[in-house]
Scaffold this motif. Structure first.
Motif, PDB file in Angstrom:
ATOM      1  N   ARG A   1       0.921  -1.459  -0.191  1.00 39.35           N
ATOM      2  CA  ARG A   1       0.009   0.223   0.078  1.00 39.35           C
ATOM      3  C   ARG A   1       0.761   1.275  -0.150  1.00 39.35           C
ATOM      4  O   ARG A   1       0.535   2.299  -0.630  1.00 39.35           O
ATOM      5  CB  ARG A   1      -0.949   0.045   1.305  1.00 39.35           C
ATOM      6  CG  ARG A   1      -2.072   1.292   1.215  1.00 39.35           C
ATOM      7  CD  ARG A   1      -2.762   1.094   2.458  1.00 39.35           C
ATOM      8  NE  ARG A   1      -2.236   1.071   3.537  1.00 39.35           N
ATOM      9  CZ  ARG A   1      -2.945   0.975   4.678  1.00 39.35           C
ATOM     10  NH1 ARG A   1      -4.431   0.683   4.795  1.00 39.35           N
ATOM     11  NH2 ARG A   1      -2.232   1.090   5.797  1.00 39.35           N
TER      12      ARG A   1
ATOM     13  N   LYS B   1       2.347   1.566  -3.388  1.00 45.22           N
ATOM     14  CA  LYS B   1       1.163   1.637  -4.397  1.00 45.22           C
ATOM     15  C   LYS B   1       0.953   0.455  -5.396  1.00 45.22           C
ATOM     16  O   LYS B   1       1.182   0.813  -6.507  1.00 45.22           O
ATOM     17  CB  LYS B   1       0.968   2.945  -5.119  1.00 45.22           C
ATOM     18  CG  LYS B   1       0.598   4.058  -4.267  1.00 45.22           C
ATOM     19  CD  LYS B   1       0.509   5.303  -4.938  1.00 45.22           C
ATOM     20  CE  LYS B   1       0.181   6.587  -3.967  1.00 45.22           C
ATOM     21  NZ  LYS B   1       0.205   7.786  -4.682  1.00 45.22           N
TER      22      LYS B   1
ATOM     23  N   GLN C   1      -0.652  -2.893  -5.607  1.00 43.43           N
ATOM     24  CA  GLN C   1      -1.842  -3.725  -5.422  1.00 43.43           C
ATOM     25  C   GLN C   1      -2.589  -4.272  -6.436  1.00 43.43           C
ATOM     26  O   GLN C   1      -3.833  -3.907  -6.334  1.00 43.43           O
ATOM     27  CB  GLN C   1      -2.617  -2.764  -4.116  1.00 43.43           C
ATOM     28  CG  GLN C   1      -1.944  -2.503  -2.893  1.00 43.43           C
ATOM     29  CD  GLN C   1      -2.709  -1.492  -2.150  1.00 43.43           C
ATOM     30  OE1 GLN C   1      -3.002  -0.276  -2.536  1.00 43.43           O
ATOM     31  NE2 GLN C   1      -3.144  -1.742  -0.745  1.00 43.43           N
TER      32      GLN C   1
ATOM     33  N   GLY D   1       7.997   6.062  -2.754  1.00 42.54           N
ATOM     34  CA  GLY D   1       7.234   5.233  -3.473  1.00 42.54           C
ATOM     35  C   GLY D   1       8.005   4.079  -4.168  1.00 42.54           C
ATOM     36  O   GLY D   1       7.771   3.205  -4.774  1.00 42.54           O
TER      37      GLY D   1
END
Length: 434
Positions: A118, A121, A123, A251
């Protein structure tokens, strides 16, 4: 029971009660009747290339030789906290956008992995998670042919039920790897295995672990800061001369488009600072080599190096003392390669020597100069490969002078200065600060 005849039984004490029994050995194995091997023509097999699928990261595809080969086993290793799990989760998410992927963890819970997914990012619906430390169950999941890519994190935490030793031992690592590899080849599934490293940076476990896998990747760099370098030390499907440079962001790991500019962005031009034109794989890279020379406060001078082999630094210090007028026997010497990059290029020798000479005498390298070259024990500057790439990278970043071996090539650009020995290089290109 007795191995020889005796009149009285040693157990019950009775006389003449022992009976002779002939114990035969195991039956001799008859000569095996093997079947003839099926052979195929090399020319016929080499006509068609093996199909590959992309990892989702073009830098990794370049290292692998074009992407993952179905049925291949890739081993990736690195220091704790350097970003192995983050990189693998990014790969899993990228591949899962097109193909089913299974991520198996023996170290973390599925909830922990989901939290990391998560955060970065990653998923997709086709990315499945599982936790297990049983190699037999993992091999069965791979052999089910339900997934195109399976990631096992890590081989040191899993064990096969056929062996009584604990996970992480040589027998368990070997047995578990053999099970997983056999399942991968049988089901034509690409598998990535994570491996731990020792305190010396070597892959932990038996050397057979590196022999049986198809690709060995090493993630290097500082765990808390700096760039991370992913390089290949073994590749059955491509070259081992490629490397990728990443930096850690919120990220996840992100490829660095222009690492030379990023490494030199905060450089301060002073004594002890030299810019080196090196190579990471086939990619030219400019990095700053820093040296600090200070009179020792103890009887034995200290030598320390960050980003370079200390034994090589000691050798270069000995060459400087023997072949030049520098006296370093009572000086502490510290070498630092900026950005967390670890150099393995012999062309770094000249830059390190000039940085030490610059720091020892309080002199600066000529303005806008880049240095590279291998230094021999006689103080000579030896030729290094890919000189054109190094010069081109220096010009691209606006450097006016390139200092390298004089035997580089017959056609030298106007801004290329060739040197034949370390003493002349120090005398010619070090100058007083303005």
């Amino acid at each position: 029971m007795s191995s020889a005849w005796t009149g009285r039984c040693p157990q019950c004490g009775e006389w003449n009660t022992l009976q002779e029994e002939v114990v035969t050995g195991p039956p001799r194995r008859s000569k095996s009747q093997g079947s003839k091997l099926a052979v195929e023509s090399v020319a016929k097999l080499s006509v068609s290339d093996q199909p590959r699928f992309s990892s989702g990261l073009k830098e990794l595809d370049l290292i692998l030789g074009g992407g993952f080969v179905p049925g291949s086993v890739v081993l990736i290793a690195g220091q704790p906290g350097i970003g192995k799990s983050t990189l693998l989760l990014q790969i899993a998410a990228a591949v899962a956008s097109q193909k089913p992927v299974l991520y198996i963890s023996g170290e973390e819970s599925a909830h922990q992995i989901a939290l990391r997914a998560r955060r970065i990012k990653a998923q997709p619906d086709e990315l499945k998670l599982a936790t297990s430390v049983v190699a037999d169950d993992i091999a069965s999941s791979i052999a089910s042919q339900s997934y195109s890519l399976v990631i096992v994190d890590s081989i040191q935490t899993i064990a096969t039920s056929g062996l009584m030793s604990s996970a992480g031992t040589i027998s368990q690592i070997t047995g578990s790897t053999q099970l997983i590899m056999a399942a991968a080849k049988q089901s034509n599934t690409a598998v990535i295995i994570v491996g731990h490293v020792t305190k010396d940076g070597m892959i932990a476990g038996p050397k057979v672990l590196e022999h049986v896998v198809d690709v060995v990747l090493q993630l290097e760099g500082e765990a808390l800061a700096g760039f991370k370098v992913l390089r290949s030390s073994k590749n059955r499907f491509g070259s081992t001369s490629e490397a990728a440079i990443f930096e850690m962001t919120e990220g996840g790991l992100r490829a660095v488009d222009n690492p030379s500019a990023a490494l030199l962005e905060e450089r301060k031009v002073t004594d002890g600072s030299v810019v080196l034109a090196t190579l990471e794989g086939s990619r030219p890279l400019l990095v700053e080599v820093q040296a600090l020379v200070n009179k020792t406060s103890y009887g034995y001078p200290k030598r320390a190096a960050s980003g370079m082999d200390l034994n090589r630094v000691n050798l270069l210090v000995a060459v400087l003392e023997r072949r030049t007028k520098l006296r370093l026997s009572d000086q502490d010497i510290y070498i630092n390669i900026v950005g967390g990059i670890r150099l393995q290029d012999p062309a770094a020798d000249l830059a390190v020597c000039m940085a030490i000479g610059s720091a020892a005498k309080g002199l600066k390298l000529k303005a806008n100069a880049v240095v590279f070259g291998e230094v021999g024990l006689s103080g000579e500057i030896r030729r290094v490969p890919f000189i054109e790439k190094r010069v081109s990278e220096a010009k691209k970043l606006g450097f006016d002078l390139v200092i390298g071996p004089s035997q580089a090539s017959a056609k030298k650009p106007a801004d290329y200065a060739g040197v034949s020995e370390i003493r002349s290089a120090l005398n010619q290109f070090l100058e007083k600060a303005a």
